[in-house]
Design a protein around this motif. Structure first.
Motif, PDB file in Angstrom:
ATOM      1  N   ILE A 165       0.837  -1.209   0.000  1.00 42.92           N
ATOM      2  CA  ILE A 165       0.000   0.000   0.000  1.00 42.92           C
ATOM      3  C   ILE A 165       0.871   1.257   0.000  1.00 42.92           C
ATOM      4  O   ILE A 165       0.605   2.221  -0.740  1.00 42.92           O
ATOM      5  N   GLN A 166       1.923   1.265   0.816  1.00 40.21           N
ATOM      6  CA  GLN A 166       2.804   2.427   0.889  1.00 40.21           C
ATOM      7  C   GLN A 166       3.475   2.706  -0.449  1.00 40.21           C
ATOM      8  O   GLN A 166       3.559   3.856  -0.903  1.00 40.21           O
ATOM      9  N   THR A 167       3.931   1.626  -1.132  1.00 43.81           N
ATOM     10  CA  THR A 167       4.575   1.789  -2.436  1.00 43.81           C
ATOM     11  C   THR A 167       3.603   2.373  -3.461  1.00 43.81           C
ATOM     12  O   THR A 167       3.942   3.270  -4.247  1.00 43.81           O
ATOM     13  N   ILE A 168       2.353   1.870  -3.443  1.00 41.53           N
ATOM     14  CA  ILE A 168       1.349   2.350  -4.404  1.00 41.53           C
ATOM     15  C   ILE A 168       0.961   3.796  -4.111  1.00 41.53           C
ATOM     16  O   ILE A 168       0.785   4.607  -5.035  1.00 41.53           O
ATOM     17  N   LYS A 169       0.844   4.155  -2.835  1.00 42.76           N
ATOM     18  CA  LYS A 169       0.505   5.543  -2.487  1.00 42.76           C
ATOM     19  C   LYS A 169       1.586   6.501  -2.980  1.00 42.76           C
ATOM     20  O   LYS A 169       1.276   7.593  -3.508  1.00 42.76           O
ATOM     21  N   GLN A 170       2.843   6.118  -2.810  1.00 50.39           N
ATOM     22  CA  GLN A 170       3.929   6.986  -3.271  1.00 50.39           C
ATOM     23  C   GLN A 170       3.890   7.149  -4.785  1.00 50.39           C
ATOM     24  O   GLN A 170       4.111   8.244  -5.306  1.00 50.39           O
ATOM     25  N   TYR A 171       3.593   6.066  -5.493  1.00 49.49           N
ATOM     26  CA  TYR A 171       3.505   6.151  -6.957  1.00 49.49           C
ATOM     27  C   TYR A 171       2.363   7.072  -7.375  1.00 49.49           C
ATOM     28  O   TYR A 171       2.536   7.927  -8.266  1.00 49.49           O
ATOM     29  N   CYS A 172       1.199   6.915  -6.764  1.00 48.89           N
ATOM     30  CA  CYS A 172       0.046   7.749  -7.122  1.00 48.89           C
ATOM     31  C   CYS A 172       0.323   9.231  -6.846  1.00 48.89           C
ATOM     32  O   CYS A 172      -0.101  10.115  -7.619  1.00 48.89           O
ATOM     33  N   HIS A 173       1.050   9.505  -5.756  1.00 45.45           N
ATOM     34  CA  HIS A 173       1.382  10.905  -5.437  1.00 45.45           C
ATOM     35  C   HIS A 173       2.297  11.488  -6.501  1.00 45.45           C
ATOM     36  O   HIS A 173       2.085  12.630  -6.955  1.00 45.45           O
ATOM     37  N   ARG A 174       3.298  10.696  -6.939  1.00 51.44           N
ATOM     38  CA  ARG A 174       4.228  11.195  -7.962  1.00 51.44           C
ATOM     39  C   ARG A 174       3.527  11.411  -9.299  1.00 51.44           C
ATOM     40  O   ARG A 174       3.854  12.334 -10.045  1.00 51.44           O
ATOM     41  N   GLN A 175       2.548  10.563  -9.608  1.00 49.93           N
ATOM     42  CA  GLN A 175       1.873  10.651 -10.899  1.00 49.93           C
ATOM     43  C   GLN A 175       0.602  11.495 -10.853  1.00 49.93           C
ATOM     44  O   GLN A 175      -0.153  11.532 -11.837  1.00 49.93           O
ATOM     45  N   ASN A 176       0.355  12.152  -9.715  1.00 44.42           N
ATOM     46  CA  ASN A 176      -0.820  13.006  -9.553  1.00 44.42           C
ATOM     47  C   ASN A 176      -2.123  12.230  -9.802  1.00 44.42           C
ATOM     48  O   ASN A 176      -3.034  12.696 -10.488  1.00 44.42           O
ATOM     49  N   LEU A 177      -2.181  11.031  -9.248  1.00 47.93           N
ATOM     50  CA  LEU A 177      -3.376  10.205  -9.342  1.00 47.93           C
ATOM     51  C   LEU A 177      -4.191  10.318  -8.061  1.00 47.93           C
ATOM     52  O   LEU A 177      -3.631  10.436  -6.953  1.00 47.93           O
ATOM     53  N   ASP A 178      -5.513  10.283  -8.192  1.00 46.71           N
ATOM     54  CA  ASP A 178      -6.412  10.353  -7.039  1.00 46.71           C
ATOM     55  C   ASP A 178      -6.719   8.915  -6.588  1.00 46.71           C
ATOM     56  O   ASP A 178      -7.531   8.221  -7.211  1.00 46.71           O
ATOM     57  N   LEU A 179      -6.049   8.451  -5.533  1.00 56.02           N
ATOM     58  CA  LEU A 179      -6.245   7.081  -5.033  1.00 56.02           C
ATOM     59  C   LEU A 179      -7.538   7.041  -4.216  1.00 56.02           C
ATOM     60  O   LEU A 179      -7.572   7.475  -3.057  1.00 56.02           O
ATOM     61  N   VAL A 180      -8.605   6.535  -4.822  1.00 56.74           N
ATOM     62  CA  VAL A 180      -9.921   6.600  -4.190  1.00 56.74           C
ATOM     63  C   VAL A 180     -10.254   5.365  -3.345  1.00 56.74           C
ATOM     64  O   VAL A 180     -11.170   5.411  -2.514  1.00 56.74           O
ATOM     65  N   GLU A 181      -9.554   4.254  -3.569  1.00 59.41           N
ATOM     66  CA  GLU A 181      -9.903   3.023  -2.834  1.00 59.41           C
ATOM     67  C   GLU A 181      -8.710   2.067  -2.836  1.00 59.41           C
ATOM     68  O   GLU A 181      -7.918   2.045  -3.800  1.00 59.41           O
ATOM     69  N   VAL A 182      -8.592   1.305  -1.760  1.00 59.62           N
ATOM     70  CA  VAL A 182      -7.585   0.243  -1.674  1.00 59.62           C
ATOM     71  C   VAL A 182      -8.322  -1.067  -1.424  1.00 59.62           C
ATOM     72  O   VAL A 182      -9.045  -1.208  -0.434  1.00 59.62           O
TER      73      VAL A 182
END
Length: 543
Positions: free
Chosen positions: A33-50
């Motif tokens: 989860i931490q790895t995916i959150k960091q990727y979404c932040h760098r790519q300006n993605l809105d992580l709406v659900e895990v």
């Protein structure tokens, strides 16, 4: 001039760990989860659900509720992108992975794997996905094979593989090895079930009594007939360990039953005695081959008498005749069950008076039981049968050894090829590993066959057989219906007849297990007074 705000792409994360991977560094749910959150932040993605499936294998979709929820959300267009840490988290099966990808693409949803660093919206990306999925599936199969080998080794060493069993608690030895320790409160329930069954109570009756007493299964449920039967058939209670009864249960179910599962003496203490176990198994075998409708009632030959025309079973029926003085007399008949169920297109009634047929069978049975040399004949047939089984075992041993030799030759050819062409070593090593696993499995089967070939039959004297058969003759002469039915279930394979000539042929069975049980009966160890017997190494003959 105002800049136009760029709408963030909605993304969801999918993470998973299986029970065998939770302790491995880099596979934990939080790390993914931490790895995916960091990727979404760098790519300006809105992580709406895990979506997280914890402790669940990637082999199939059926038990992965979170992945099912993700696919349902995809069909409702709730997001535009799925981010995973590694494609093996999504599926370890090529077919399943491609089905998931097709579902996402059908709704214009992107899939991105951080570790593999590729997308699926290009031809090269999809090819890479298929290659990586094949590798993941190979890894899963390899892991499964290694786990299976480990579990087989545990079983052969006398240790169970972790299932919870009524009567025992899972514990660890000083060296950390998992084993079973007797739970005395639960063991009393197990002994009650075995003892009650030997008193010739039925499975339903035992379950009912156990539930009335407040007894519960290991999982805290009420007892059913299935639960009672499973306990009576579980060799763990006599101190044995059984493994590999079924192969690939998830796919084949009962069709995958193995002919020769592992069965060895366990390291755990037994709850019931060997004598009790043997008596229970012989009764279970007898009842398993006898139709339920043949275990009750006054019709001794139901399930045994065969139609002389079609060879099907004969079923009992009653007719009522009115005599000259006005009294009514009920007469029992056996008639072809196929005729009664399907009509004259299949067979005919071929009826025979029940009292006549039963009298002829009893007469035939008494003749063979009292024959002077019957003991010698039975011993000779048992010896012949044992010799035939030994010949078959030797043939199987030879065949297994040939298989091992062939696998060894294939491995050697691959090793020779690697020596000549070192560059293809990586391509051939998986095949060498597969051949090695097959060789280990066959070697285990070969050892089991050799162990069986070394077993010696119990020495049986003809005079002892004569003595035991005279005991059975005395039981038959009592003419008690319940006793006669029990004896018939033991010794009679089937009965055929010629109604016009009033002749019957009784096809009988005999074996070493019958002798053992009769000895127990003679010593008074049978609690119900009736030896319910049925062996596996059958000797058949007709009279």
């Amino acid at each position: 001039m105002n800049e136009v705000a760029v709408k963030q792409k909605r993304a969801v994360a999918y993470v998973r760990v299986s029970t065998t991977e939770q302790a491995e560094q880099g596979y934990s749910i939080d790390a993914q989860i931490q790895t995916i959150k960091q990727y979404c932040h760098r790519q300006n993605l809105d992580l709406v659900e895990v979506y997280a499936d914890r402790g669940i294998s990637g082999k199939s979709l059926s038990k992965r509720q979170q992945l099912q929820a993700l696919l349902a959300g995809a069909q409702r267009d709730e997001f535009e992108m799925v981010v995973i840490w590694k494609n093996s988290r999504l599926a370890r099966n090529v077919k399943l992975l491609l089905e998931i990808v097709d579902t996402l693409q059908a709704h214009n949803i992107e899939l991105y794997s951080i570790s593999e660093n590729f997308r699926i919206d290009t031809a090269s990306g999809k090819l890479m996905l298929q290659v990586m999925a094949s590798v993941s599936e190979f890894e899963r199969n390899e892991i499964s094979e290694n786990v299976l080998l480990g579990m087989k080794k545990r079983a052969r060493d006398g240790y169970t593989n972790g299932n919870r069993v009524l009567g025992y608690d899972n514990t660890k030895l000083a060296d950390g090895t998992k084993t079973l320790a007797v739970n005395e409160d639960e063991a009393r329930v197990v002994r009650f079930i075995f003892d009650t069954y030997l008193q010739h109570q039925g499975l339903r009756s035992i379950a009912n009594e156990a539930n009335h007493r407040g007894y519960q299964t290991k999982r805290g449920n009420s007892f059913s007939t299935t639960a009672i039967r499973d306990i009576l058939r579980n060799p763990v209670y006599v101190g044995l360990v059984q493994y590999g009864k079924y192969e690939q249960w998830e796919l084949k179910r009962r069709r995958g039953k193995m002919a020769d599962p592992i069965l060895v003496r366990g390291k755990h203490p037994a709850i019931i005695s060997q004598a009790t176990w043997d008596q229970v198994q012989t009764r279970l075998k007898a009842q398993s081959r006898t139709p339920k409708w043949n275990q009750q009632g006054a019709n001794l030959l139901t399930g045994l008498l065969r139609c002389p025309e079609c060879g099907g079973p004969m079923a009992a029926s009653n007719t009522t005749n009115t005599l000259k003085d006005g009294t009514k007399k009920r007469i029992r008949y056996y008639s072809c069950a196929n005729f009664r169920n399907k009509g004259t297109a299949v067979c005919h009634a071929n009826s025979i008076r029940a009292d006549e047929a039963e009298a002829l069978v009893a007469e035939k049975l008494m003749l063979v039981l009292c024959e002077p040399n019957i003991g010698q004949k039975v011993v000779q047939q048992m010896t012949t049968k044992w010799s035939e089984q030994q010949q078959l075992l030797q043939q199987l041993i030879l065949s297994k050894q040939q298989n091992i030799d062939e696998l060894g030759q294939k491995k050697q050819r691959l090793l020779d090829t690697i020596e000549e062409e070192p560059l293809i070593k990586a391509d051939l090593e998986p095949r060498i590993h597969q051949l090695t696993v097959e060789q280990v499995h066959i070697e285990a089967d070969l050892q089991a066959l050799k162990n069986r070939a070394q077993e010696k039959p119990e020495d049986v004297l003809a005079q002892n057989v004569d003595q035991l058969l005279r005991l059975v003759a005395s039981i038959v002469s009592e003419q008690a219906t319940k006793t006669l039915k029990a004896i018939y279930q033991v010794f009679i394979e089937s009965v055929t007849f010629d109604r016009r000539k009033k002749l019957v042929w009784v096809h009988m069975r005999f074996d070493d297990e019958v002798i053992t049980s009769l000895k127990q009966y003679e010593k008074g160890t049978s609690q119900a007074g009736v030896p319910f017997l049925h062996g596996t190494k059958l000797i058949k003959f007709s009279i």
